[in-house]
Design a protein around this motif. Structure first.
Motif, PDB file in Angstrom:
ATOM      1  N   GLY A  99       1.198 -11.006  -2.705  1.00 39.33           N
ATOM      2  CA  GLY A  99       1.574 -11.080  -4.103  1.00 39.33           C
ATOM      3  C   GLY A  99       2.907 -10.421  -4.369  1.00 39.33           C
ATOM      4  N   ALA A 100       3.375 -10.582  -5.591  1.00 38.93           N
ATOM      5  CA  ALA A 100       4.647  -9.989  -5.994  1.00 38.93           C
ATOM      6  C   ALA A 100       4.574  -8.475  -5.935  1.00 38.93           C
ATOM      7  CB  ALA A 100       5.003 -10.449  -7.399  1.00 38.93           C
ATOM      8  N   ASP A 101       5.736  -7.844  -5.785  1.00 38.03           N
ATOM      9  CA  ASP A 101       5.821  -6.390  -5.832  1.00 38.03           C
ATOM     10  C   ASP A 101       7.068  -6.002  -6.605  1.00 38.03           C
ATOM     11  OD1 ASP A 101       7.829  -6.977  -4.018  1.00 38.03           O
ATOM     12  OD2 ASP A 101       6.793  -6.137  -2.295  1.00 38.03           O
ATOM     13  N   GLY A 102       7.382  -4.711  -6.604  1.00 36.30           N
ATOM     14  CA  GLY A 102       8.557  -4.235  -7.299  1.00 36.30           C
ATOM     15  C   GLY A 102       8.460  -4.442  -8.802  1.00 36.30           C
ATOM     16  N   TYR A 103       9.624  -4.567  -9.432  1.00 34.42           N
ATOM     17  CA  TYR A 103       9.637  -4.716 -10.890  1.00 34.42           C
ATOM     18  C   TYR A 103       8.996  -6.021 -11.358  1.00 34.42           C
ATOM     19  CZ  TYR A 103      12.282  -0.563 -12.188  1.00 34.42           C
ATOM     20  OH  TYR A 103      12.665   0.732 -12.440  1.00 34.42           O
ATOM     21  N   ALA A 104       8.839  -6.990 -10.484  1.00 30.86           N
ATOM     22  CA  ALA A 104       8.142  -8.225 -10.875  1.00 30.86           C
ATOM     23  C   ALA A 104       6.668  -7.989 -11.182  1.00 30.86           C
ATOM     24  CB  ALA A 104       8.287  -9.285  -9.789  1.00 30.86           C
ATOM     25  N   THR A 105       6.130  -6.823 -10.796  1.00 24.78           N
ATOM     26  CA  THR A 105       4.736  -6.510 -11.132  1.00 24.78           C
ATOM     27  C   THR A 105       4.591  -5.927 -12.530  1.00 24.78           C
ATOM     28  OG1 THR A 105       4.870  -4.249 -10.248  1.00 24.78           O
ATOM     29  CG2 THR A 105       4.230  -6.007  -8.713  1.00 24.78           C
ATOM     30  N   GLN A 106       5.687  -5.571 -13.153  1.00 21.25           N
ATOM     31  CA  GLN A 106       5.655  -4.955 -14.472  1.00 21.25           C
ATOM     32  C   GLN A 106       5.656  -6.035 -15.562  1.00 21.25           C
ATOM     33  OE1 GLN A 106       5.559  -1.183 -14.353  1.00 21.25           O
ATOM     34  NE2 GLN A 106       4.906  -2.198 -12.483  1.00 21.25           N
ATOM     35  N   ASN A 107       5.514  -5.608 -16.818  1.00 22.77           N
ATOM     36  CA  ASN A 107       5.572  -6.541 -17.945  1.00 22.77           C
ATOM     37  C   ASN A 107       4.509  -7.637 -17.830  1.00 22.77           C
ATOM     38  OD1 ASN A 107       6.876  -7.515 -20.396  1.00 22.77           O
ATOM     39  ND2 ASN A 107       7.738  -9.165 -19.164  1.00 22.77           N
ATOM     40  N   GLY A 108       3.330  -7.279 -17.335  1.00 23.11           N
ATOM     41  CA  GLY A 108       2.249  -8.249 -17.206  1.00 23.11           C
ATOM     42  C   GLY A 108       2.123  -8.890 -15.846  1.00 23.11           C
ATOM     43  N   GLY A 109       3.122  -8.690 -14.964  1.00 25.63           N
ATOM     44  CA  GLY A 109       3.042  -9.199 -13.605  1.00 25.63           C
ATOM     45  C   GLY A 109       3.601 -10.597 -13.438  1.00 25.63           C
ATOM     46  N   THR A 110       3.708 -11.010 -12.164  1.00 24.42           N
ATOM     47  CA  THR A 110       4.259 -12.316 -11.809  1.00 24.42           C
ATOM     48  C   THR A 110       3.297 -13.010 -10.857  1.00 24.42           C
ATOM     49  OG1 THR A 110       6.505 -11.433 -12.042  1.00 24.42           O
ATOM     50  CG2 THR A 110       6.258 -13.506 -10.832  1.00 24.42           C
ATOM     51  N   THR A 111       2.718 -14.110 -11.313  1.00 32.50           N
ATOM     52  CA  THR A 111       1.737 -14.859 -10.529  1.00 32.50           C
ATOM     53  C   THR A 111       2.135 -16.306 -10.310  1.00 32.50           C
ATOM     54  OG1 THR A 111       0.515 -15.339 -12.568  1.00 32.50           O
ATOM     55  CG2 THR A 111      -0.169 -13.398 -11.308  1.00 32.50           C
ATOM     56  N   GLY A 112       3.208 -16.758 -10.924  1.00 27.94           N
ATOM     57  CA  GLY A 112       3.677 -18.120 -10.743  1.00 27.94           C
ATOM     58  C   GLY A 112       2.638 -19.142 -11.150  1.00 27.94           C
ATOM     59  N   GLY A 113       2.411 -20.113 -10.277  1.00 29.37           N
ATOM     60  CA  GLY A 113       1.490 -21.203 -10.593  1.00 29.37           C
ATOM     61  C   GLY A 113       0.054 -20.964 -10.202  1.00 29.37           C
ATOM     62  N   ALA A 114      -0.314 -19.720  -9.914  1.00 20.02           N
ATOM     63  CA  ALA A 114      -1.686 -19.414  -9.503  1.00 20.02           C
ATOM     64  C   ALA A 114      -2.688 -19.942 -10.517  1.00 20.02           C
ATOM     65  CB  ALA A 114      -1.860 -17.910  -9.337  1.00 20.02           C
ATOM     66  N   GLY A 115      -3.744 -20.564 -10.014  1.00 15.57           N
ATOM     67  CA  GLY A 115      -4.783 -21.102 -10.879  1.00 15.57           C
ATOM     68  C   GLY A 115      -4.557 -22.531 -11.309  1.00 15.57           C
ATOM     69  N   SER A 155      13.349   6.937 -12.301  1.00 17.59           N
ATOM     70  CA  SER A 155      11.899   6.953 -12.133  1.00 17.59           C
ATOM     71  C   SER A 155      11.399   5.538 -11.889  1.00 17.59           C
ATOM     72  CB  SER A 155      11.232   7.534 -13.389  1.00 17.59           C
ATOM     73  OG  SER A 155       9.821   7.506 -13.264  1.00 17.59           O
ATOM     74  N   ILE A 156      10.653   5.343 -10.806  1.00 20.58           N
ATOM     75  CA  ILE A 156      10.129   4.036 -10.442  1.00 20.58           C
ATOM     76  C   ILE A 156       8.662   3.955 -10.864  1.00 20.58           C
ATOM     77  CG2 ILE A 156       9.697   2.430  -8.555  1.00 20.58           C
ATOM     78  CD1 ILE A 156      12.670   2.904  -9.211  1.00 20.58           C
ATOM     79  N   PRO A 157       8.275   2.938 -11.640  1.00 20.73           N
ATOM     80  CA  PRO A 157       6.934   2.904 -12.234  1.00 20.73           C
ATOM     81  C   PRO A 157       5.866   2.274 -11.358  1.00 20.73           C
ATOM     82  CG  PRO A 157       8.225   1.087 -13.099  1.00 20.73           C
ATOM     83  CD  PRO A 157       9.148   1.874 -12.203  1.00 20.73           C
ATOM     84  N   TYR A 158       6.224   1.740 -10.202  1.00 25.70           N
ATOM     85  CA  TYR A 158       5.257   1.032  -9.365  1.00 25.70           C
ATOM     86  C   TYR A 158       5.171   1.718  -7.996  1.00 25.70           C
ATOM     87  CZ  TYR A 158       9.768  -0.936  -7.957  1.00 25.70           C
ATOM     88  OH  TYR A 158      11.076  -1.083  -7.576  1.00 25.70           O
ATOM     89  N   PRO A 159       4.062   1.541  -7.279  1.00 30.56           N
ATOM     90  CA  PRO A 159       3.977   2.058  -5.910  1.00 30.56           C
ATOM     91  C   PRO A 159       4.733   1.160  -4.940  1.00 30.56           C
ATOM     92  CG  PRO A 159       1.960   0.907  -6.461  1.00 30.56           C
ATOM     93  CD  PRO A 159       2.796   0.911  -7.729  1.00 30.56           C
ATOM     94  N   TYR A 160       5.225   1.740  -3.861  1.00 30.36           N
ATOM     95  CA  TYR A 160       5.957   0.956  -2.879  1.00 30.36           C
ATOM     96  C   TYR A 160       5.957   1.661  -1.541  1.00 30.36           C
ATOM     97  CZ  TYR A 160       9.821   4.158  -4.034  1.00 30.36           C
ATOM     98  OH  TYR A 160      10.601   5.269  -4.253  1.00 30.36           O
ATOM     99  N   THR A 161       6.199   0.895  -0.493  1.00 26.60           N
ATOM    100  CA  THR A 161       6.281   1.413   0.871  1.00 26.60           C
ATOM    101  C   THR A 161       7.735   1.642   1.256  1.00 26.60           C
ATOM    102  OG1 THR A 161       4.277   0.271   1.562  1.00 26.60           O
ATOM    103  CG2 THR A 161       5.806   0.878   3.299  1.00 26.60           C
ATOM    104  N   LEU A 162       8.005   2.745   1.914  1.00 22.43           N
ATOM    105  CA  LEU A 162       9.334   2.984   2.463  1.00 22.43           C
ATOM    106  C   LEU A 162       9.261   2.973   3.988  1.00 22.43           C
ATOM    107  CD1 LEU A 162      10.900   5.858   0.324  1.00 22.43           C
ATOM    108  CD2 LEU A 162      11.748   3.521   0.552  1.00 22.43           C
ATOM    109  N   ASP A 163      10.008   2.071   4.613  1.00 28.19           N
ATOM    110  CA  ASP A 163      10.280   2.184   6.038  1.00 28.19           C
ATOM    111  C   ASP A 163      11.420   3.170   6.225  1.00 28.19           C
ATOM    112  OD1 ASP A 163       8.476   0.154   7.142  1.00 28.19           O
ATOM    113  OD2 ASP A 163       9.741  -1.290   6.096  1.00 28.19           O
ATOM    114  N   SER A 164      11.437   3.886   7.345  1.00 29.28           N
ATOM    115  CA  SER A 164      12.580   4.740   7.618  1.00 29.28           C
ATOM    116  C   SER A 164      13.816   3.879   7.808  1.00 29.28           C
ATOM    117  CB  SER A 164      12.336   5.596   8.858  1.00 29.28           C
ATOM    118  OG  SER A 164      12.291   4.790  10.014  1.00 29.28           O
ATOM    119  N   ALA A 165      14.955   4.381   7.404  1.00 29.85           N
ATOM    120  CA  ALA A 165      16.189   3.589   7.465  1.00 29.85           C
ATOM    121  C   ALA A 165      16.503   3.136   8.883  1.00 29.85           C
ATOM    122  CB  ALA A 165      17.350   4.393   6.888  1.00 29.85           C
ATOM    123  N   GLY A 166      16.187   3.978   9.868  1.00 31.56           N
ATOM    124  CA  GLY A 166      16.466   3.613  11.246  1.00 31.56           C
ATOM    125  C   GLY A 166      15.701   2.389  11.718  1.00 31.56           C
ATOM    126  N   CYS A 167      14.580   2.086  11.079  1.00 32.21           N
ATOM    127  CA  CYS A 167      13.781   0.917  11.435  1.00 32.21           C
ATOM    128  C   CYS A 167      14.242  -0.351  10.724  1.00 32.21           C
ATOM    129  CB  CYS A 167      12.314   1.166  11.074  1.00 32.21           C
ATOM    130  SG  CYS A 167      11.468   2.360  12.138  1.00 32.21           S
TER     131      CYS A 167
END
Length: 373
Positions: A43-59, A339-351
């Motif tokens: 599914g979508a992540d980042g700011y696309a999850t805010q403002n009700g979310g982003t699901t496109g044509g689901a359903g 301030s970031i309002p959503y959870p997210y994963t950080l990979d180390s920059a070296g990766c």
């Protein structure tokens, strides 16, 4: 590298390589507490999850299209402009097979994929892949749109044929909630060759995520805001993208807030992330290589701001500052907090070069980071 799977982990990394103009490795400490949460799989992540979310044509129903005209027909055949639909695209979409289709649930035009005054649409490449050849995707006055697993190449604003003002993907006029994922956006030169931006947003576009995509061989990567007065855009996330052989605008930010993390930048020829006109960017754990002036406020005296953490600068050169050119380096430091309002994963920059190299772009099987390199 072992990584915990909990939604938030407090971890301290020993160091991250930062290369100055000489190429010598220098280390910059990073914050001890790092977000460690993944979005829902698929599914979508980042700011696309805010403002009700982003699901496109689901359903909604799923339609297969092998021409641009068929894409337009799928939009126009819906019961209403907000009836959900997933359009699976295979083959080459070009000017010859993209005509205007009329209907009460659409507003299309020849020579461009027009997602105008509609909502709840997914456009996804399937099978042997979808290539939009010299044909741009235009999103206008629309919301809840997903574009995934497609290539858009060589869209021109001058010369012949032209499409979408020269933007591979362009958004404008009260656009909300767009997720663009696993795409390849490319040109064959800059403005003098007839091309414009690869990923542009303007005129009150908000809540957008660009993820796991490749942007390459263009004069301009993309912008947020068409002028210093167009500052109503924002809340944009860029993550796990590769910007390669781009002259500038990776991206250009005018006002608004952006989160830029785990991207791989290689051969930024003139400038990179250009935060100006009051924009705020959180620049997390990116890898910059063989590039020039990768972060700062450029070509204006209207300052922008950034919060930096854990980035790697590998053979990056920095220019002297003047009245309208203010690079953040050679030792970038934060001048704001975001301030970031959503959870997210950080990979180390070296990766990041390895992870992005395996996952970004169309035709990669929609692979995402598994936290290892």
């Amino acid at each position: 590298m072992s990584r915990a799977r909990s939604r938030r982990v407090h971890a301290t990394l020993a160091a991250l390589a930062v290369t100055a103009a000489t190429g010598a490795a220098v280390t910059l400490p990073e914050a001890a507490a790092q977000p460690r949460a993944s979005a829902v799989a698929g599914g979508a992540d980042g700011y696309a999850t805010q403002n009700g979310g982003t699901t496109g044509g689901a359903g909604g129903k799923t339609v297969r299209a092998t021409t641009g005209t068929a894409i337009h027909a799928a939009l126009c055949d819906r019961a209403a402009a907000d009836t959900p639909v997933t359009i699976e695209v295979e083959g080459t979409i070009n000017h010859a097979n993209t005509k205007k289709v009329s209907g009460e649930s659409c507003n299309t035009a020849a020579g461009v994929i027009e997602l105008k005054q509609i909502s709840n649409v997914t456009l996804v490449g399937v099978g042997s892949g979808a290539v939009f050849d010299q044909l741009g995707i235009h999103i206008r006055d629309s919301h809840n749109i997903i574009i995934q697993n497609v290539t858009v190449r060589n869209v021109k604003k001058s010369g012949s044929p032209t499409s979408n003002g020269g933007d591979a993907i362009g958004m404008e006029s009260d656009v909300r909630n767009v997720w663009v994922d696993h795409t390849t956006l490319e040109a064959s030169g800059g403005e003098s060759e007839g091309y414009d931006g690869l990923f542009d947003m303007k005129d009150n576009t908000r809540y957008v995520t660009l993820s796991y995509s490749v942007l390459r061989d263009s004069g301009r990567g993309g912008l947020v805001g068409s002028s210093e007065s167009d500052v109503s855009n924002g809340f944009i996330t860029y993550h796990h993208n590769k910007y390669e052989n781009i002259d500038s605008r990776t991206p250009l930010l005018r006002g608004g807030t952006s989160h830029i993390y785990n991207n791989y930048y290689v051969r930024l020829n003139e400038s990179g992330i250009n935060s100006r006109a009051g924009a705020k960017a959180k620049v997390d754990h990116n890898y910059f290589k063989d590039s020039k002036d990768v972060l700062g406020t450029f070509y204006t005296d209207a300052a922008g701001y950034w919060q930096v953490s854990g980035n790697t600068f590998d053979r990056v050169t920095w220019s002297p500052a003047d009245d309208e050119y203010d690079p953040a380096g050679p030792n970038p430091t934060s001048n704001t907090t975001v301030s970031i309002p959503y959870p997210y994963t950080l990979d180390s920059a070296g990766c990041v070069p390895d992870v992005v190299g395996r996952t970004a772009g169309a035709g990669t099987g929609l692979k995402v980071s598994d936290g290892r390199c």
